[in-house]
Scaffold this active site. Structure first.
Site, PDB file in Angstrom:
ATOM      1  CB  ILE A   2      15.333   5.142  60.236  1.00 24.15           C
ATOM      2  CG1 ILE A   2      14.790   5.381  61.624  1.00 24.15           C
ATOM      3  CG2 ILE A   2      16.770   5.603  60.116  1.00 24.15           C
ATOM      4  CD1 ILE A   2      15.410   4.491  62.692  1.00 24.15           C
TER       5      ILE A   2
ATOM      6  CG  HIS B 217      20.872  -0.648  51.330  1.00 24.94           C
ATOM      7  ND1 HIS B 217      22.106  -1.016  51.839  1.00 24.94           N
ATOM      8  CD2 HIS B 217      20.903   0.702  51.211  1.00 24.94           C
ATOM      9  CE1 HIS B 217      22.839   0.069  52.036  1.00 24.94           C
ATOM     10  NE2 HIS B 217      22.131   1.137  51.648  1.00 24.94           N
TER      11      HIS B 217
END
Ligand code: 5GP
Length: 113
Positions: A32, A99
């Protein structure tokens, strides 16, 4: 019970993401707040907090995540990229669901900050 992370919420479909790849083991989506022209995150569906928590049974899953990293990098047109896994607060980890960052599309500095 452990609090849901933002990535748990993305996996559950509670928060939207810009998906680039999905299978039964993982999800890949655009960061993002991209730090490079290409900045993709790959997360396992299994709720692993970080590399600090991995078990022997996760060996194949971790290999799979790296293979998908190469796939999404190639699919994004990258020939050169950086793979980052922050582990723990001091490293810069802010979301406590494992991640992998794939960063590319510009010259990246070394050493990192
Ligand atoms: P970390 O700092 O934990 O290694 O990386 C977490 C990453 O998740 C950051 O690069 C941050 O921009 C990204 N991120 C945080 N919240 C969201 C979100 O809601 N959606 C997406 N796509 N990325 C997020």
């Amino acid at each position: 019970m452990k609090q849901k992370t933002i990535f748990d919420q993305i996996l559950l479909g509670e928060i939207p993401c810009n998906e680039v790849y999905s299978d039964e083991k993982c999800l890949a989506f655009k960061d993002i707040t991209p730090q490079a022209p290409v900045h993709i995150l790959i997360i396992p569906r299994k709720p692993i907090v970080s590399l600090q928590e991995i078990q022997q049974e996760d060996q194949a899953l971790l290999g799979h995540l790296l293979l998908i990293g190469t796939k999404v990098a190639n699919d994004s047109g990258l020939e050169s990229w950086r793979t980052v896994i922050n582990t723990g607060e001091e490293s810069g980890q802010t979301v406590f669901h494992l991640h992998i960052h794939i960063l590319g599309g510009r010259t990246l500095n070394w050493p990192p900050g």
